[in-house]
Write a protein that holds these residues in place. Structure first.
Motif, PDB file in Angstrom:
ATOM      1  N   UNK A   1       4.345  -3.186   7.912  1.00  0.00           N
ATOM      2  CA  UNK A   1       5.082  -1.870   8.521  1.00  0.00           C
ATOM      3  C   UNK A   1       4.815  -0.677   7.633  1.00  0.00           C
ATOM      4  N   UNK A   2       4.206   0.550   8.538  1.00  0.00           N
ATOM      5  CA  UNK A   2       3.759   1.763   8.114  1.00  0.00           C
ATOM      6  C   UNK A   2       5.035   2.758   8.093  1.00  0.00           C
ATOM      7  N   UNK A   3       5.496   2.950   7.227  1.00  0.00           N
ATOM      8  CA  UNK A   3       7.007   3.871   7.218  1.00  0.00           C
ATOM      9  C   UNK A   3       6.318   5.180   6.956  1.00  0.00           C
ATOM     10  N   UNK A   4       6.278   6.172   7.609  1.00  0.00           N
ATOM     11  CA  UNK A   4       5.973   7.485   7.850  1.00  0.00           C
ATOM     12  C   UNK A   4       7.093   8.423   7.490  1.00  0.00           C
ATOM     13  N   UNK A   5       7.018   9.369   6.495  1.00  0.00           N
ATOM     14  CA  UNK A   5       7.888  10.123   6.042  1.00  0.00           C
ATOM     15  C   UNK A   5       7.775  11.423   7.074  1.00  0.00           C
ATOM     16  N   UNK A   6       8.708  11.588   7.836  1.00  0.00           N
ATOM     17  CA  UNK A   6       8.821  12.608   8.795  1.00  0.00           C
ATOM     18  C   UNK A   6       8.710  13.918   8.301  1.00  0.00           C
ATOM     19  N   UNK A   7       9.320  14.312   7.242  1.00  0.00           N
ATOM     20  CA  UNK A   7       9.577  15.544   6.418  1.00  0.00           C
ATOM     21  C   UNK A   7       8.325  15.998   5.821  1.00  0.00           C
ATOM     22  N   UNK A   8       7.217  15.069   5.721  1.00  0.00           N
ATOM     23  CA  UNK A   8       6.004  15.314   5.012  1.00  0.00           C
ATOM     24  C   UNK A   8       5.066  15.775   6.176  1.00  0.00           C
ATOM     25  N   UNK A   9       5.233  15.207   7.361  1.00  0.00           N
ATOM     26  CA  UNK A   9       4.167  15.424   8.494  1.00  0.00           C
ATOM     27  C   UNK A   9       4.773  16.040   9.569  1.00  0.00           C
TER      28      UNK A   9
ATOM     29  N   UNK B   1       0.868  -1.338   0.106  1.00  0.00           N
ATOM     30  CA  UNK B   1       0.114  -0.136  -0.005  1.00  0.00           C
ATOM     31  C   UNK B   1       0.786   1.354  -0.080  1.00  0.00           C
ATOM     32  N   UNK B   2       0.209   2.262  -0.509  1.00  0.00           N
ATOM     33  CA  UNK B   2       1.152   3.676  -0.536  1.00  0.00           C
ATOM     34  C   UNK B   2       0.067   4.473  -0.337  1.00  0.00           C
ATOM     35  N   UNK B   3       0.392   5.422   0.768  1.00  0.00           N
ATOM     36  CA  UNK B   3      -0.389   6.719   0.842  1.00  0.00           C
ATOM     37  C   UNK B   3       0.129   8.065   0.930  1.00  0.00           C
ATOM     38  N   UNK B   4      -0.342   9.063   1.142  1.00  0.00           N
ATOM     39  CA  UNK B   4       0.015  10.479   1.227  1.00  0.00           C
ATOM     40  C   UNK B   4       1.441  10.561   1.819  1.00  0.00           C
ATOM     41  N   UNK B   5       1.460  10.023   3.136  1.00  0.00           N
ATOM     42  CA  UNK B   5       2.492  10.111   4.102  1.00  0.00           C
ATOM     43  C   UNK B   5       3.518   9.086   4.004  1.00  0.00           C
ATOM     44  N   UNK B   6       3.464   7.852   3.269  1.00  0.00           N
ATOM     45  CA  UNK B   6       4.409   7.144   3.181  1.00  0.00           C
ATOM     46  C   UNK B   6       4.109   5.627   2.522  1.00  0.00           C
TER      47      UNK B   6
END
Length: 285
Positions: free
Chosen positions: A40-48, A16-21
């Protein structure tokens, strides 16, 4: 990714792929552990990063899921890792279609299956309410299923914690998705946990009819229909639906929140109990 994460898990294909990672399947490297497969949900901290609403929602979800005691019908965070660029959350793997995709694909569900799903959903909601958490965004997209067909309520980004031993405070503010939001929320009145029961009632209507009960061409029109709460059962779609199912819908979609049942009262309704307590281990989703 952190060395600790690489030591504990094997990260596999993207699912899966979303707005934040990105969400990927991962496997626990300890062969003696069960289960061994997770997401595993990898959230891009620079976006959020920052104070925007989306950042708040992601932080809220992590906080609420970490605070809530485990329940078989809640998506669970098993671990969290952080490096310089990402926050990595280890979650239950739900690799079956969510309820929205299932209804779009198959159309209205048989009453027995709808009852099994609503029972699991209301068990999750009752668990949240007992621990002072209001979900505030219950909709088919947030109702997931694992490989066994077990329902997992997800996406607590709009949730509110109202417990903790303090008096329950009424909430204000329009939060949620137009088709599923309760009339007291739209009206700007104070509201409480019964908003989740309303949203679950809309989910039940969608499962039985294939479309929501209050519709419009825009958010404004939808909100107007929600405020009127003129519940109808078009014969073309409800001719074969039982009177007990319609009775439960009328109760859950009661405009007056004080007369709306609690999550526990929904679970004791005749339509739900008539399906043997609706333990869902044989869903056709």
């Amino acid at each position: 990714m952190t060395e600790a994460l690489k030591r504990d898990y094997r990260v596999c294909e993207e699912i899966g792929r979303g707005r934040f990672g990105v969400v990927r399947r991962c496997e626990l490297l300890d062969p003696s552990a069960a289960p061994s497969s997770f997401a595993i949900k990898s959230i891009d901290k620079s976006i959020v990063s920052g104070d925007d609403l989306d950042s708040h929602c992601l932080l809220t979800e992590h906080k609420v899921l970490s605070l809530l005691p485990p329940h078989p019908n809640l998506l669970r965070i098993h671990n969290a890792y952080e490096d310089s660029s990402h926050l990595h959350l280890i979650l239950d793997l739900c690799d079956s279609p969510d309820l929205h995709r299932a209804v779009v694909s198959a159309g209205p569900l048989p009453e027995a299956e709808a009852a099994r799903i609503i029972a699991q959903l209301m068990r999750a909601v009752a668990h949240c309410h007992r621990h002072g958490v209001i979900h505030r965004d219950i909709k088919p997209d947030n109702i997931l299923f694992d490989s066994r067909g077990l329902l997992r309520l997800a996406d607590f980004g709009s949730a509110e914690v109202i417990g903790g031993g303090e008096p329950v405070a009424a909430l204000r503010g329009v939060v949620g998705t137009p088709y599923y939001v309760a009339p007291e929320v739209v009206a700007g009145r104070e509201y409480g946990e019964k908003v989740d029961v309303w949203s679950a009632g809309v989910v039940l209507y969608v499962m039985l009819a294939g479309f929501p009960p209050f519709r419009g061409e825009s958010a404004v029109e939808i909100f107007g229909a929600v405020l009127r709460a003129n519940l109808r059962f078009p014969p073309r779609f409800f001719r074969s639906v039982s009177s007990t199912a319609k009775d439960l819908l009328k109760k859950m979609l009661c405009r007056d929140a004080s007369r709306r049942p609690s999550a526990d009262q929904v679970l004791s309704h005749q339509w739900v109990t008539s399906y043997g307590g609706a333990e869902a281990t044989d869903l056709i989703i």
